[in-house]
Design a protein around this motif. Structure first.
Motif, PDB file in Angstrom:
ATOM      1  N   LEU A 284       0.773  -1.234   0.000  1.00 32.51           N
ATOM      2  CA  LEU A 284       0.000   0.000   0.000  1.00 32.51           C
ATOM      3  C   LEU A 284       0.805   1.285   0.000  1.00 32.51           C
ATOM      4  CD1 LEU A 284      -2.162  -2.161   0.776  1.00 32.51           C
ATOM      5  CD2 LEU A 284      -3.287  -0.361   2.029  1.00 32.51           C
ATOM      6  N   ILE A 285       2.108   1.218   0.081  1.00 32.72           N
ATOM      7  CA  ILE A 285       2.907   2.437   0.065  1.00 32.72           C
ATOM      8  C   ILE A 285       3.953   2.333  -1.029  1.00 32.72           C
ATOM      9  CG2 ILE A 285       2.548   2.982   2.505  1.00 32.72           C
ATOM     10  CD1 ILE A 285       5.277   1.775   3.070  1.00 32.72           C
ATOM     11  N   ASN A 286       4.456   3.480  -1.464  1.00 37.69           N
ATOM     12  CA  ASN A 286       5.460   3.512  -2.522  1.00 37.69           C
ATOM     13  C   ASN A 286       6.873   3.638  -1.957  1.00 37.69           C
ATOM     14  OD1 ASN A 286       2.836   4.316  -3.562  1.00 37.69           O
ATOM     15  ND2 ASN A 286       3.881   4.729  -5.483  1.00 37.69           N
ATOM     16  N   PHE A 287       7.065   3.156  -0.741  1.00 40.25           N
ATOM     17  CA  PHE A 287       8.361   3.243  -0.066  1.00 40.25           C
ATOM     18  C   PHE A 287       8.847   1.839   0.263  1.00 40.25           C
ATOM     19  CE2 PHE A 287      10.769   3.366   3.944  1.00 40.25           C
ATOM     20  CZ  PHE A 287      11.833   4.162   3.547  1.00 40.25           C
ATOM     21  N   TYR A 288      10.102   1.546  -0.104  1.00 41.86           N
ATOM     22  CA  TYR A 288      10.701   0.238   0.144  1.00 41.86           C
ATOM     23  C   TYR A 288      11.890   0.396   1.088  1.00 41.86           C
ATOM     24  CZ  TYR A 288       7.733  -1.899  -3.333  1.00 41.86           C
ATOM     25  OH  TYR A 288       6.630  -2.366  -4.007  1.00 41.86           O
ATOM     26  N   PRO A 289      11.694   0.031   2.372  1.00 45.55           N
ATOM     27  CA  PRO A 289      12.792   0.135   3.340  1.00 45.55           C
ATOM     28  C   PRO A 289      13.856  -0.920   3.068  1.00 45.55           C
ATOM     29  CG  PRO A 289      10.884  -0.903   4.351  1.00 45.55           C
ATOM     30  CD  PRO A 289      10.453  -0.476   2.976  1.00 45.55           C
ATOM     31  N   ALA A 290      14.951  -0.830   3.811  1.00 38.29           N
ATOM     32  CA  ALA A 290      16.116  -1.676   3.532  1.00 38.29           C
ATOM     33  C   ALA A 290      15.814  -3.161   3.651  1.00 38.29           C
ATOM     34  CB  ALA A 290      17.260  -1.284   4.473  1.00 38.29           C
ATOM     35  N   PHE A 291      14.888  -3.557   4.537  1.00 41.34           N
ATOM     36  CA  PHE A 291      14.648  -4.986   4.734  1.00 41.34           C
ATOM     37  C   PHE A 291      13.767  -5.598   3.642  1.00 41.34           C
ATOM     38  CE2 PHE A 291      11.182  -2.931   7.081  1.00 41.34           C
ATOM     39  CZ  PHE A 291      10.076  -3.647   6.669  1.00 41.34           C
ATOM     40  N   ARG A 292      13.210  -4.768   2.757  1.00 40.83           N
ATOM     41  CA  ARG A 292      12.417  -5.305   1.647  1.00 40.83           C
ATOM     42  C   ARG A 292      13.295  -5.360   0.403  1.00 40.83           C
ATOM     43  NH1 ARG A 292       7.182  -6.332   1.430  1.00 40.83           N
ATOM     44  NH2 ARG A 292       6.020  -6.063   3.363  1.00 40.83           N
ATOM     45  N   ASN A 293      13.554  -6.558  -0.081  1.00 38.38           N
ATOM     46  CA  ASN A 293      14.525  -6.752  -1.147  1.00 38.38           C
ATOM     47  C   ASN A 293      13.909  -7.094  -2.496  1.00 38.38           C
ATOM     48  OD1 ASN A 293      16.806  -6.218   0.464  1.00 38.38           O
ATOM     49  ND2 ASN A 293      16.664  -8.273   1.348  1.00 38.38           N
ATOM     50  N   LYS A 294      12.582  -7.024  -2.609  1.00 35.59           N
ATOM     51  CA  LYS A 294      11.929  -7.256  -3.888  1.00 35.59           C
ATOM     52  C   LYS A 294      10.821  -6.231  -4.092  1.00 35.59           C
ATOM     53  CE  LYS A 294      12.750 -12.220  -4.499  1.00 35.59           C
ATOM     54  NZ  LYS A 294      12.120 -13.567  -4.684  1.00 35.59           N
ATOM     55  N   ILE A 295      10.653  -5.821  -5.331  1.00 33.03           N
ATOM     56  CA  ILE A 295       9.495  -5.031  -5.713  1.00 33.03           C
ATOM     57  C   ILE A 295       8.706  -5.880  -6.706  1.00 33.03           C
ATOM     58  CG2 ILE A 295      10.872  -3.765  -7.442  1.00 33.03           C
ATOM     59  CD1 ILE A 295       8.894  -1.422  -7.071  1.00 33.03           C
ATOM     60  N   THR A 296       7.491  -6.251  -6.321  1.00 29.33           N
ATOM     61  CA  THR A 296       6.626  -7.107  -7.126  1.00 29.33           C
ATOM     62  C   THR A 296       5.468  -6.264  -7.639  1.00 29.33           C
ATOM     63  OG1 THR A 296       7.209  -8.967  -5.682  1.00 29.33           O
ATOM     64  CG2 THR A 296       5.317  -9.267  -7.138  1.00 29.33           C
TER      65      THR A 296
END
Length: 498
Positions: free
Chosen positions: A186-198
Motif C-alpha cells: 500500500l505504500i510507494n516506499f521500500y525500506p532496507a529490509f524489503r529486497n523485492k518489488i513485485t
C-alpha cells in the motif's frame, strides 16, 4: 457499482517511513486512527473501467470493544465519494469490522479492505472519509484527484499494482487476478529490509490494434527520477501474443538498489520497435547499506579534466553545493558527509564524476550550461539568508527546468503572497504539474513550496487553507476544502494556469 466484498486479510505489521508526497498512496491519520490508502485503475473488457481501492487499518490505532461472546472487535465507518464538481457519480458507505481478538493485547496487526467501483471514463475528485465508530474523534477526510483515461483506439496499460505477497488462487475472491491472490503493497516506499518489488498490470486492446496472434514486446525497467533512463541491471523483456487482456506480473530484486527516488516503467513496442504504450509508477528506496564508494574516484587524474582548473577550495565547495538540487540521494549523502572534510582532489574527482554521469561526451559543457541556470536563479530568488539555488523556487527551477507559466499574486486580500508554477512537461517526463509557493512573512523574497501534484514533492490538499490562513481565524484541519474568500484567485490560477 460492483458488489462490495470485504476481505479481512491480516498481515504482519511493519515499520515504515510515511510519505506525504505520493500520488497513488498516502498516510491517513485521524487522532489515533492510522490507515494506509492506495488504489489502481483497471478496464474490464466485460464490465468497463473501474477503480480498485485498498485500505489497511492499524489494529492498535482503533478502539476495540467487548462482543457478546466476551471477545473484542473494532469497527470503522467508511464513506467513499467520486465527484465531478458538485455531482456525485458513485458512492459507498459501509462499516468495516476488524477480526475478533481474544484480548486487547493482541492487536499488533493490520486489517485490509478491498473494494471495486465502476466509473465512466473521466476526471474525478476521490474523497474518502473514515471514522472509528467506537471513538469520539472526528472523521478523517482525504481528497485526491483520480483519472480514468483508457482509449478504445490504442493499446492501454492498467494502473500498476504493487504487490506485498501472492499465492495461487484456490478459491476466487476479491484478491484474485489471473490465477493468483495478490495482497497489495500500500505504500510507494521500500525500506532496507524489503529486497523485492513485485508488481501487476494489465494490457488492453493489443488484439484489436495489432491483430490476432501477433507478437509484441513488453519492456519493464527501473529508472532514477533524476535521469529517467533505465538502470542497466534492472531491465526485463517479455514477448507477448495479442489477446483481449495480457498480464504483466513480475518482480525485481532490489537488494543492491541504492537509496533514491525511482520510476517503475512499463513499455510496449511493436516489431519495428515503435513505442505503442507506456506507464510508470513512482517509488522510493531506502538502502543505507549502499554508500557512495570513494574507490570509484581513484582511477583518474582530475588535473587532466576541466575540474583541474578549479583549484580554489571554497569555489569548489560552492560549486558542489550548487549541484545538490539535481543530485540523487546517494550523492547528496556524500556531499553532506564530506563537503567540509574531504581534500581538494577527492572533491574534484567527485565533481567530475558527477558531470561525466550526466553527459559522458561533454561533461564540461553540461556543467557550464547548468552554472548559467544557477546564476539566473541566484539573481532571481536569493533572500537575505539564502542564495537562490538553495531556496524552494530555485531548487524546483534547477531540478525541473523553467515553468511554462507563472501566475503571480502578491496582493490578494485574504492570502499570503503566492506564485503558482505550471509545467506542461518537466525534465523527468512528468506532465501537467503545478507548484504553489507562498511567502508567509509577506515582505521578503522567501517563497516556500506549499503544495505540488508532482511525484516526489510535498503534497497538501489543504493548501488553500494555509494560503488563506492569514485571515481565516477558524482554520480547521478536518475541513476538506477552502472557504470562499473575497478576491481569491488561487483555485482559478491552479486549475487554469495563465
Amino acid at each position: 457499482m460492483f458488489t462490495k466484498i470485504y476481505s479481512p486479510y491480516l498481515f504482519a505489521k511493519f515499520s515504515v517511513l510515511v510519505l506525504t508526497i505520493m500520488i497513488f498512496s498516502g498516510h491517513l491519520a485521524a487522532k489515533n486512527l492510522n490507515a494506509y490508502l492506495s488504489y489502481t485503475v483497471f478496464d474490464s473488457p466485460a464490465e468497463g473501467p473501474y477503480i480498485e481501492t485498498y485500505l489497511s487499518v492499524a489494529g492498535n490505532s482503533v478502539k476495540f470493544i467487548p462482543t457478546s461472546e466476551g471477545k473484542y472487535q473494532a469497527s470503522i465507518e467508511i464513506l467513499t465519494l467520486f465527484k465531478k464538481g458538485e455531482e456525485v457519480i458513485n458512492y459507498d458507505k459501509y462499516e468495516l469490522f476488524s477480526p475478533v481478538v481474544d484480548d486487547t493485547l493482541a492487536m499488533d496487526f493490520n486489517f485490509l479492505d478491498v473494494q471495486r467501483y465502476s466509473l465512466p471514463l473521466g476526471v474525478y475528485e476521490y474523497e474518502l472519509q473514515i471514522r472509528d465508530v467506537n471513538s469520539d474523534a472526528k472523521p478523517y477526510i482525504n481528497v485526491q484527484p483520480l483519472e480514468l483515461a483508457f482509449s478504445s483506439e490504442k493499446i492501454n496499460f492498467s494502473g500498476i499494482q504493487l504487490v506485498d505477497s501472492y499465492e495461487k488462487t484456490i478459491e476466487t475472491g476479491i484478491l484474485s487476478k489471473n490465477g493468483y491472490d495478490l495482497v497489495p503493497y500500500l505504500i510507494n516506499f521500500y525500506p532496507a529490509f524489503r529486497n523485492k518489488i513485485t508488481f501487476y498490470s494489465e494490457i488492453y486492446n493489443s488484439q484489436k490494434i495489432l491483430g490476432e496472434n501477433e507478437q509484441y514486446l513488453v519492456t519493464y525497467f527501473i529508472a532514477s527520477t533524476d535521469h529517467n533512463k533505465p538502470i542497466e541491471q534492472y531491465i526485463k523483456f517479455k514477448k507477448e501474443t495479442t489477446a483481449p487482456v495480457n498480464v504483466v506480473f513480475s518482480e525485481f530484486d532490489i537488494t543492491n538498489l541504492k537509496s533514491g527516488n525511482y520510476f517503475l516503467t512499463l513499455q510496449i513496442k511493436d516489431r519495428e520497435n515503435n513505442l505503442l504504450s507506456s506507464n510508470q509508477l513512482f517509488f522510493q528506496r531506502s538502502n543505507p547499506r549502499i554508500k557512495f564508494n570513494l574507490d570509484d574516484l581513484a582511477d583518474f587524474d582530475p588535473a587532466k579534466t576541466f575540474v583541474g582548473g578549479i583549484n580554489n577550495i571554497d569555489t569548489l565547495k560552492q560549486y558542489i553545493r550548487y549541484i545538490e538540487p539535481i543530485s540523487d540521494m546517494q550523492e547528496q549523502s556524500f556531499i553532506e558527509a564530506n563537503i567540509n572534510s574531504t581534500d581538494r582532489e577527492t572533491m574534484q574527482k567527485f565533481f567530475y564524476k558527477f558531470w561525466l554521469s550526466r553527459d559522458n561526451l561533454e561533461p564540461r559543457q553540461a556543467w557550464e550550461d547548468y552554472l548559467h541556470e544557477v546564476n539566473k536563479v541566484n539573481l532571481a530568488y536569493s533572500t537575505p539568508i539564502s542564495k537562490g539555488f538553495d531556496t524552494d523556487r530555485g531548487r524546483i527551477y534547477l531540478k525541473y527546468g523553467p515553468p511554462n507559466s507563472i501566475s503571480e499574486n502578491y496582493n490578494e486580500p485574504s492570502a499570503y503572497p503566492y506564485e503558482i508554477w505550471h509545467y506542461y512537461e518537466m525534465k523527468d517526463g512528468q506532465r501537467n504539474k503545478r507548484f504553489v509557493f507562498y511567502a508567509e512573512d509577506i515582505v521578503t523574497n522567501d517563497f516556500a513550496l506549499l503544495h505540488s501534484d508532482a511525484i516526489g514533492e510535498i503534497s497538501n490538499y489543504r493548501w488553500q487553507y494555509l494560503l488563506n490562513k492569514r485571515v481565516d481565524a477558524g482554520y480547521d484541519l478536518d475541513r476538506p476544502a477552502t472557504i470562499d474568500s473575497w478576491g481569491s484567485e488561487s483555485k482559478k490560477y491552479y486549475d487554469l494556469p495563465r
